[in-house]
Write a protein that holds these residues in place. Sequence first.
Motif, mmCIF file in Angstrom:
data_model
loop_
_atom_site.group_PDB
_atom_site.id
_atom_site.type_symbol
_atom_site.label_atom_id
_atom_site.label_comp_id
_atom_site.label_asym_id
_atom_site.label_seq_id
_atom_site.Cartn_x
_atom_site.Cartn_y
_atom_site.Cartn_z
ATOM 1 N N MET A 112 0.825 -1.204 0.000
ATOM 2 C CA MET A 112 0.000 0.000 0.000
ATOM 3 C C MET A 112 0.862 1.259 0.000
ATOM 4 O O MET A 112 0.500 2.267 -0.588
ATOM 5 N N GLU A 113 2.000 1.178 0.645
ATOM 6 C CA GLU A 113 2.901 2.334 0.708
ATOM 7 C C GLU A 113 3.529 2.612 -0.657
ATOM 8 O O GLU A 113 3.705 3.765 -1.045
ATOM 9 N N GLU A 114 3.843 1.564 -1.389
ATOM 10 C CA GLU A 114 4.487 1.716 -2.689
ATOM 11 C C GLU A 114 3.500 2.057 -3.807
ATOM 12 O O GLU A 114 3.901 2.542 -4.862
ATOM 13 N N ALA A 115 2.235 1.804 -3.574
ATOM 14 C CA ALA A 115 1.219 1.992 -4.621
ATOM 15 C C ALA A 115 0.949 3.472 -4.886
ATOM 16 O O ALA A 115 1.152 4.327 -4.028
ATOM 17 N N THR A 116 0.461 3.723 -6.073
ATOM 18 C CA THR A 116 0.021 5.069 -6.438
ATOM 19 C C THR A 116 -1.467 5.154 -6.129
ATOM 20 O O THR A 116 -2.282 4.471 -6.742
#
Length: 167
Positions: free
Chosen positions: A106-110
Amino acid sequence: VVAACATGGGESSPEEALSLYVSAYLEGRYEEAWQHLSAEDRGAKTLEAYLDERKDSGTFLARNLHRLVGHDILDVTRVDESNARATVEIRIPDFRVVVGEVSGAMEEATWPAGALENVSFVRRNVGAFEQKYQTQGIPKRAIRETVLLIRENNQWKVRAGWGRGRN
């Protein structure tokens, strides 16, 4: 059988006593688990205190966690007529791994800009992890623990070590 072992009727083995204790404990039946503790431990900690220390929020996950937990009694050694030592392995969900995977993804997602799109985005991503864990299983960790048992009136009981007699 459970009632007989818990109340002192009939003979039990260390394996039976440990299995009954661990099963009751893992399933959240703490009052029953407390009955499988030694008299010394029950004298050192009341049932009310024991239950209070193990209270949970009663959420859906907490009530059903036992379905994700397992155990095996790996060995039992009788030290003498009244004492035994056992090794039990408990397998529990490794929520550190689960939270780390979900959090990292979730942190890496846009993230989308709109509120409604955010809801759909979260559902898709959480759903993907749910699907993964349903097909591949939830990551687990195994913890081994040595448990001492004592024979009291022909019944084997688990020694938690709260009383003065534990060495």
